[in-house]
Scaffold this active site. Sequence first.
Site, PDB file in Angstrom:
ATOM      1  CG  ASP A   1      21.692  -2.209  29.993  1.00 19.26           C
ATOM      2  OD1 ASP A   1      21.214  -2.715  31.028  1.00 19.26           O
ATOM      3  OD2 ASP A   1      21.967  -1.007  29.885  1.00 19.26           O
TER       4      ASP A   1
ATOM      5  CE  LYS B   1      19.206   4.926  34.077  1.00 18.08           C
ATOM      6  NZ  LYS B   1      18.390   3.832  34.648  1.00 18.08           N
TER       7      LYS B   1
ATOM      8  CG  ASP C   1      21.896   4.485  26.394  1.00 21.49           C
ATOM      9  OD1 ASP C   1      22.880   4.234  27.117  1.00 21.49           O
ATOM     10  OD2 ASP C   1      21.893   4.303  25.160  1.00 21.49           O
ATOM     11  CB  CYS C   2      22.713   1.953  31.872  1.00 19.69           C
ATOM     12  SG  CYS C   2      22.749   3.185  33.174  1.00 19.69           S
ATOM     13  CE  LYS C   3      18.587   0.000  26.809  1.00 20.37           C
ATOM     14  NZ  LYS C   3      18.251   1.231  26.065  1.00 20.37           N
TER      15      LYS C   3
END
Length: 340
Positions: A211, A243, A248-250
């Site tokens: 990210d 999530k 919080d990886c996009k």
Amino acid sequence: MLGKIALEEAFSLPRQEERTRWWASFFAVDSDKHTREISDIDKYRTQYADKYGVGYQILSYTAPGVQDIWDPKEAQKLAVEVNDWVAENIKGKEDRYGAFATLSMHNPSEAAAELRRCVTKLGFLGALVNDTQRAGSDGDDMIFYDQPEWDEFWSVVEELDVPFYLHPRNPTGTIHDKLWAKRKWLVGPPLSFAQGVSLHLLGMVTNGVFDRHPKLQVIIGHLGEHLPFDIWRINHWFEDVKKPLGLDCKRTIKDYFQDNIWITTSGHFSTQTLAFCQTMIGSDRILFSIDYPFENFHDACTWFDGAELSLADKAKIGRENAKKLFKLDKYKDSEAPVTN
């Protein structure tokens, strides 16, 4: 198929012949043959390449390599020696050979500087690192590259626009003693290699490396170190459970495989597995490789040349994907027709 590109192809320094033979005795049926082949650049592997249609090879220092050296100064000294040695030994053979930088991964800025030197001064095509870096006073610590302090390094990889190959190494120290010592036949290709690289790569995903560095390109070998098989399950848990709990990886794991991650066929010569990987991640992200001399040209090349693939997929996996990724000029048989 002529003009194949192979990019997980190992070498060792000739001065390390005695240690190489000792190391080979743990896994090679013929340790003398392995030592001859891995210590050579331009004799045996060129003969094999000509016989089996490999036009270009990207060479890398053998595992565990510099990642097995926990003294930072000693590790850096060896990395520079290895890089200078292979650069000298492929000089004048640029239509057949390229090289990955060997890096000490004790310090992000030092690793970045050596990578920059190798790419801009020596013409290398990226870096290959053997999983985590051993560290600490007794070598029992492990440095992962998925934390924010490594952003300095990843920014340079992005800037130079070269791939980073995350290669396995043997488990060591306490990890080896607790998990693998009584299960020694599982060390290496049967299990431990895939576990190590999978943990490290998914750490990069979940800790936001891709990210923060969306153009970063990372290669893993052996048809994805088991990860393609688990993509559905990883995606399910990341998206539906992790999530909502705070991951919080996009993007999705599938997105990272589409945009940032490549896999090679090194040491995994199964048409059924390759077909599955094509289904899960697509032919555009798969690269032919051998894993020489741990594996041999005959097994890799006769399998790939005879595999039931469309001509378009055979061309992509055999050479065209690598041409684009590494921005290669013409090399031996690079324009040869692709046939079944």
